[in-house]
Design an enzyme around this catalytic site. Structure first.
Site, PDB file in Angstrom:
ATOM      1  N   ASP A  68       9.303 -18.030  18.626  1.00 48.60           N
ATOM      2  CA  ASP A  68      10.102 -17.462  17.543  1.00 48.60           C
ATOM      3  C   ASP A  68      11.200 -18.425  17.089  1.00 48.60           C
ATOM      4  O   ASP A  68      11.506 -18.497  15.900  1.00 48.60           O
ATOM      5  CB  ASP A  68      10.730 -16.144  18.038  1.00 48.60           C
ATOM      6  N   GLU A  77      21.827 -14.996  20.564  1.00 44.84           N
ATOM      7  CA  GLU A  77      21.967 -13.805  19.720  1.00 44.84           C
ATOM      8  C   GLU A  77      22.427 -12.644  20.578  1.00 44.84           C
ATOM      9  O   GLU A  77      22.018 -12.532  21.735  1.00 44.84           O
ATOM     10  CB  GLU A  77      20.628 -13.455  19.087  1.00 44.84           C
ATOM     11  N   LYS A  95      17.949 -13.582  23.305  1.00 45.77           N
ATOM     12  CA  LYS A  95      18.451 -12.353  22.681  1.00 45.77           C
ATOM     13  C   LYS A  95      19.266 -11.579  23.709  1.00 45.77           C
ATOM     14  O   LYS A  95      19.112 -11.757  24.901  1.00 45.77           O
ATOM     15  CB  LYS A  95      17.281 -11.504  22.185  1.00 45.77           C
ATOM     16  N   ASP A 150      11.623 -22.427   6.933  1.00 42.74           N
ATOM     17  CA  ASP A 150      12.374 -22.406   8.190  1.00 42.74           C
ATOM     18  C   ASP A 150      13.809 -22.212   7.730  1.00 42.74           C
ATOM     19  O   ASP A 150      14.463 -23.152   7.262  1.00 42.74           O
ATOM     20  CB  ASP A 150      12.234 -23.735   8.942  1.00 42.74           C
ATOM     21  N   HIS A 151      14.292 -20.989   7.830  1.00 45.69           N
ATOM     22  CA  HIS A 151      15.541 -20.693   7.115  1.00 45.69           C
ATOM     23  C   HIS A 151      16.738 -21.464   7.676  1.00 45.69           C
ATOM     24  O   HIS A 151      17.766 -21.571   7.023  1.00 45.69           O
ATOM     25  CB  HIS A 151      15.799 -19.179   7.053  1.00 45.69           C
ATOM     26  N   LYS A 175      20.589 -23.547   5.808  1.00 47.00           N
ATOM     27  CA  LYS A 175      22.000 -23.313   6.163  1.00 47.00           C
ATOM     28  C   LYS A 175      22.825 -24.553   5.843  1.00 47.00           C
ATOM     29  O   LYS A 175      22.438 -25.669   6.187  1.00 47.00           O
ATOM     30  CB  LYS A 175      22.116 -22.974   7.660  1.00 47.00           C
ATOM     31  N   HIS A 205      13.231 -23.470  14.530  1.00 46.03           N
ATOM     32  CA  HIS A 205      14.655 -23.724  14.280  1.00 46.03           C
ATOM     33  C   HIS A 205      15.238 -24.804  15.208  1.00 46.03           C
ATOM     34  O   HIS A 205      15.913 -25.718  14.757  1.00 46.03           O
ATOM     35  CB  HIS A 205      15.475 -22.443  14.457  1.00 46.03           C
ATOM     36  N   LYS A 254       7.452 -17.908   8.716  1.00 41.82           N
ATOM     37  CA  LYS A 254       6.921 -18.155  10.043  1.00 41.82           C
ATOM     38  C   LYS A 254       6.566 -16.832  10.721  1.00 41.82           C
ATOM     39  O   LYS A 254       7.053 -15.795  10.265  1.00 41.82           O
ATOM     40  CB  LYS A 254       7.928 -18.921  10.878  1.00 41.82           C
ATOM     41  N   ARG A 296       0.843  -1.186   0.000  1.00 37.32           N
ATOM     42  CA  ARG A 296       0.000   0.000   0.000  1.00 37.32           C
ATOM     43  C   ARG A 296       0.886   1.246   0.000  1.00 37.32           C
ATOM     44  O   ARG A 296       0.984   1.949   0.999  1.00 37.32           O
ATOM     45  CB  ARG A 296      -0.900  -0.035   1.233  1.00 37.32           C
TER      46      ARG A 296
HETATM   47  C1  BG6 Z   1      14.447 -15.605  12.891  1.00 36.74           C
HETATM   48  C2  BG6 Z   1      13.876 -15.037  14.151  1.00 36.74           C
HETATM   49  O1  BG6 Z   1      13.710 -16.722  12.474  1.00 36.74           O
HETATM   50  O2  BG6 Z   1      15.787 -16.003  13.107  1.00 36.74           O
HETATM   51  C3  BG6 Z   1      14.715 -13.885  14.640  1.00 36.74           C
HETATM   52  O3  BG6 Z   1      12.560 -14.592  13.906  1.00 36.74           O
HETATM   53  C4  BG6 Z   1      16.167 -14.263  14.737  1.00 36.74           C
HETATM   54  O4  BG6 Z   1      14.240 -13.400  15.885  1.00 36.74           O
HETATM   55  C5  BG6 Z   1      16.632 -14.920  13.445  1.00 36.74           C
HETATM   56  O5  BG6 Z   1      16.916 -13.083  14.984  1.00 36.74           O
HETATM   57  C6  BG6 Z   1      18.044 -15.446  13.576  1.00 36.74           C
HETATM   58  O6  BG6 Z   1      18.483 -15.971  12.362  1.00 36.74           O
HETATM   59  P1  BG6 Z   1      20.008 -16.294  12.139  1.00 36.74           P
HETATM   60  O7  BG6 Z   1      20.057 -16.923  10.798  1.00 36.74           O
HETATM   61  O8  BG6 Z   1      20.752 -14.990  12.240  1.00 36.74           O
HETATM   62  O9  BG6 Z   1      20.407 -17.222  13.250  1.00 36.74           O
END
Ligand code: BG6
Length: 506
Positions: A254, A235, A357, A196-197, A201, A259, A167, A60
């Site tokens: 999260d 993190e 975090k 799920d990234h 990896k 993950h 997600k 938008r």
């Molecule tokens: C995401 C979370 O899926 O993964 C974030 O929503 C997090 O909160 C991130 O910071 C971390 O990804 P990576 O690849 O840096 O470990």
């Protein structure tokens, strides 16, 4: 015909996407700018996208194509992994379009249909388009509904339509099931790609390679030799500008739900028959179904919330002082829990999961901690500095594997043993640098290759495991505070001490 043995591990590049395009919803979000757009450029730069690839932004905003192209350009300049090449950019830029409109406005989807059809004519995208929903989950239903009614979601025998869903896939089991049912009314199962990234990896895929390509680890991979498994995702960053997403979600939803449970599944699953999607997913689902929560959640879970502190020499505010956060929020920014796996291989071996975090530094690892030798024929003082053997998958940022074992200290008259480590570093062993997870996953979507995407059963199993913990925490009030820049709340240490164990220092 596709080869049933194709897998994340045995495919040989190059795998190049055929004619296609992508429509991106959520173009102004962090994820789109920092990950998705740069990954698309990197893929183009590495020659994996078709020359006519098109990228349509939908939002938008009162933007023309050039304005959106500028956003993509800036994001690429700032975040792409590979060098900026004017030639690549120009080619990509020619396929960039923007559709301005409200996500709930049918007319905007008519316009989107027109633009997509025009691209098929002009750029030869062949009717093949992926819809990438990088938007808050509350907006999934409205977008899905309109993709359906506008006809945009319809596959034809000659052209595919796919949806990529970021997600969180729901916020508990019930909402995940509802969302899944909704997605199922719009796209067929094979056209849904849940991201799920972590699965994108290289170091995560390497867990399977190391386990199943070698002879020396698998015989030890069970309760006879393994004492416990520790999965840590730490993190150093806070929530940044993501207050709207994070508050009310928290660390467990999260990160653990997706993950960390995926890391657990890859570490604990049985060997799949092949690395084809159905086989890998079936083994993951089997092991996730065997996960059991401890009876006493007070004793075996821990949570915390970051307070003010120091990060990299700079003072930082606590979670409750972050912009956009309700100052009385109970959302946890640190979560830890023990789970067990009820099967022959893992009976009695706790899996400890934790994430947080604003911790000391960014590190993700899976540590398989072995039992002590049954007998130590040394003087007690000679083995004081001998810990448990461990094999540690260093997922990031220092990608590799560490093996820890005891070794003789040189030049001591009686044998004295101390822990030493042997390291494998990706950067030293291989000259190729690892692609970003999003490059791999986006290419897989465009090729239509599903092994690295969780099925809805996996997602629902994640919620089945987590829901009782979340319900329990919801009754407990404020999480413990921990100083930013440290290693999280004291309760996590007590949780392991109760089991006679300790966290490995990452
Ligand atoms: C995401 C979370 O899926 O993964 C974030 O929503 C997090 O909160 C991130 O910071 C971390 O990804 P990576 O690849 O840096 O470990």
């Amino acid at each position: 015909m596709s080869n049933p043995l194709r897998s994340p591990l045995d495919q040989r590049l190059p795998r190049i996407a055929g004619p296609c395009g992508m429509v991106l919803f959520g173009v102004t979000g962090d994820l789109a700018r920092k990950k998705v757009m740069p990954a698309i450029y990197d893929l183009a730069n590495r020659g994996f996208l078709p020359p006519g690839f098109s990228l349509v932004g939908f939002a938008r905003r009162d933007w023309a194509d050039e304005d959106f192209a500028q956003i993509v350009h800036d994001s690429v300049r700032e975040h792409a992994r590979t060098p900026f090449r004017e030639e690549t950019w120009q080619q990509l830029c020619e396929g960039i379009r923007f559709v301005a409109g409200d996500l709930g406005d049918p007319a905007a989807y008519d316009e989107l249909s027109r633009v997509v059809a025009e691209l098929d004519e002009q750029r030869g995208t062949g009717g093949n388009h992926a819809f990438y929903l990088s938007i808050p989950p509350g907006l999934f239903p409205v977008v899905l509904e309109h993709l359906k009614t506008s006809g945009l979601a319809a596959n034809t025998p000659d052209a595919w339509r796919r949806v990529v869903i970021e997600k969180p896939f729901g916020h508990d089991l019930k909402s995940a099931q509802e969302l899944n049912a909704l997605v199922g009314t719009v796209f067929d199962t094979g056209s849904v790609f849940r991201i799920d990234h972590y699965l994108g990896k290289e170091t995560v895929q390497n867990i399977l390679a190391v386990r199943f390509a070698n002879e020396m680890f698998e015989p030890l991979w069970n309760s006879n030799y393994v004492d416990n498994v520790q999965i840590t995702m730490a993190e150093d960053i806070g929530i940044g500008g993501r207050a709207g997403y994070y508050d009310g979600i928290g660390a467990a939803r999260d990160v653990i739900q997706n993950h960390l449970l995926q890391l657990l599944a890859l570490t604990a699953m049985e060997e799949p028959l092949t690395f084809a999607a159905a086989e890998v997913r079936a083994e993951k689902e089997k092991v996730l179904s065997a996960v059991r929560l401890p009876k006493d959640l007070a004793a075996h879970t821990a949570r915390g919330q970051y307070a003010a502190g120091w990060q990299g020499g700079t003072p930082v505010v606590g979670y409750l002082q972050e912009e956009g956060i309700d100052p009385s929020s109970h959302t946890e920014t640190f979560a830890a829990m023990r789970v067990d796996i009820d099967n022959r291989r893992w009976a009695g071996v706790p899996f400890y999961l934790r994430t947080g975090k604003r911790l000391g530094r960014r590190v993700t690892e899976v540590a398989v901690v072995f039992k002590r030798a049954p007998h130590l024929p040394f003087l007690a003082e000679a083995v004081q500095e001998l810990g448990n053997n461990a094999l540690v998958f260093r997922i990031q940022p220092d990608e590799g594997i560490t093996v820890r074992f005891g070794s003789k200290v040189p030049d001591t008259s009686s044998i004295e043993v101390r822990d030493v480590t042997m390291d494998f570093q990706y950067g030293e062993a291989f000259t190729e640098s690892s692609p970003e997870a999003y490059e791999r996953l986006i290419l897989d979507v465009l090729i239509g290759d599903p092994p690295l995407f969780p099925r809805h059963v996996e997602v629902e199993l994640g919620w089945t495991i987590l829901d009782p913990v979340l319900d329990y925490w919801a009754e407990q009030g404020q999480p413990d505070q921990y100083a930013s820049g440290g290693w999280g709340p004291q309760v996590q240490y007590e949780m392991l001490a109760r089991d006679g164990r300790a966290w490995r220092r990452p």
